[in-house]
Design a protein around this motif. Structure first.
Motif, PDB file in Angstrom:
ATOM      1  N   GLY A  75       0.812  -1.210   0.000  1.00  0.00           N
ATOM      2  CA  GLY A  75       0.000   0.000   0.000  1.00  0.00           C
ATOM      3  C   GLY A  75       0.844   1.259   0.000  1.00  0.00           C
ATOM      4  O   GLY A  75       0.546   2.223  -0.716  1.00  0.00           O
ATOM      5  N   VAL A  76       1.917   1.270   0.786  1.00  0.00           N
ATOM      6  CA  VAL A  76       2.813   2.426   0.818  1.00  0.00           C
ATOM      7  C   VAL A  76       3.491   2.601  -0.539  1.00  0.00           C
ATOM      8  O   VAL A  76       3.622   3.723  -1.039  1.00  0.00           O
ATOM      9  CB  VAL A  76       3.853   2.281   1.953  1.00  0.00           C
ATOM     10  CG1 VAL A  76       4.953   3.316   1.835  1.00  0.00           C
ATOM     11  CG2 VAL A  76       3.169   2.397   3.300  1.00  0.00           C
ATOM     12  N   ALA A  77       3.928   1.493  -1.151  1.00  0.00           N
ATOM     13  CA  ALA A  77       4.557   1.578  -2.471  1.00  0.00           C
ATOM     14  C   ALA A  77       3.586   2.147  -3.500  1.00  0.00           C
ATOM     15  O   ALA A  77       3.948   3.011  -4.308  1.00  0.00           O
ATOM     16  CB  ALA A  77       5.046   0.201  -2.907  1.00  0.00           C
ATOM     17  N   TRP A  78       2.336   1.677  -3.466  1.00  0.00           N
ATOM     18  CA  TRP A  78       1.330   2.183  -4.395  1.00  0.00           C
ATOM     19  C   TRP A  78       1.088   3.667  -4.159  1.00  0.00           C
ATOM     20  O   TRP A  78       0.970   4.452  -5.105  1.00  0.00           O
ATOM     21  CB  TRP A  78       0.031   1.397  -4.224  1.00  0.00           C
ATOM     22  CG  TRP A  78      -1.057   1.880  -5.114  1.00  0.00           C
ATOM     23  CD1 TRP A  78      -1.253   1.595  -6.422  1.00  0.00           C
ATOM     24  CD2 TRP A  78      -2.103   2.779  -4.744  1.00  0.00           C
ATOM     25  NE1 TRP A  78      -2.358   2.246  -6.893  1.00  0.00           N
ATOM     26  CE2 TRP A  78      -2.906   2.982  -5.886  1.00  0.00           C
ATOM     27  CE3 TRP A  78      -2.452   3.415  -3.560  1.00  0.00           C
ATOM     28  CZ2 TRP A  78      -4.009   3.800  -5.874  1.00  0.00           C
ATOM     29  CZ3 TRP A  78      -3.562   4.235  -3.553  1.00  0.00           C
ATOM     30  CH2 TRP A  78      -4.327   4.421  -4.700  1.00  0.00           C
ATOM     31  N   LEU A  79       1.011   4.086  -2.896  1.00  0.00           N
ATOM     32  CA  LEU A  79       0.785   5.490  -2.562  1.00  0.00           C
ATOM     33  C   LEU A  79       1.933   6.360  -3.072  1.00  0.00           C
ATOM     34  O   LEU A  79       1.703   7.436  -3.643  1.00  0.00           O
ATOM     35  CB  LEU A  79       0.620   5.650  -1.052  1.00  0.00           C
ATOM     36  CG  LEU A  79       0.312   7.037  -0.540  1.00  0.00           C
ATOM     37  CD1 LEU A  79      -1.066   7.460  -1.025  1.00  0.00           C
ATOM     38  CD2 LEU A  79       0.351   7.044   0.976  1.00  0.00           C
TER      39      LEU A  79
END
Length: 151
Positions: A69-73
């Motif tokens: 999720g952090v990578a996508w954000l």
């Protein structure tokens, strides 16, 4: 173990509802209900439910989802900033050179205006003149349509 029990109970209940539906002479609907009710028990027998339960209750799996999720954000944020800022680094450097006047002279494929000025260096029209020109064109079109219909 609990998930398998719940899936088995759901399948048994669905098969019971299918039997009652078939008793009421609605065989097509009963067959469809029976098909849906066999899915949970099929998932239990193939091991999918155990695999999903193993994933759902492991903290490392949830940590992995958090990292994804952090990578996508970060990816989406950088894309938004890049689009807002005018493109890539190469494009920004070219724009900065053009603004300083260090740009290369226009080539034969680039259209020029006047004495060799690049196409991007035209003086903008004042907004009032541009708006009135557009309105004049619109009214000309409207007048032509009205004359065509005899109004």
């Amino acid at each position: 173990m609990l998930a398998e029990t719940i899936c088995s109970a759901a399948s048994a209940a669905g098969l019971g509802i299918a039997a009652v539906t078939a008793y009421r002479k609605r065989f097509l609907t009963a067959a469809r209900i029976a098909a849906y009710s066999l899915v949970p028990i099929g998932l239990v027998l193939t091991g999918v439910v155990e695999w999903l339960a193993g994933i759902a209750f492991k903290p490392s799996v949830w940590l992995g989802f958090g990292v994804l999720g952090v990578a996508w954000l970060l990816f989406m944020t950088t894309r938004a900033i890049e689009r807002r800022g005018g493109g890539s680094r190469k494009e920004r450097k070219a724009a900065a050179r053009a603004a300083q006047g260090d740009a290369v002279a226009p080539t034969a494929s680039a259209p020029t205006l006047g004495a060799g000025a690049p196409a991007g260096r035209t003086r903008p029209q004042p907004k009032k003149q541009a708006a009135s020109a557009e309105q004049g064109e619109d009214f000309d079109d409207i007048e032509a349509i009205l004359k065509k219909h005899g109004i």
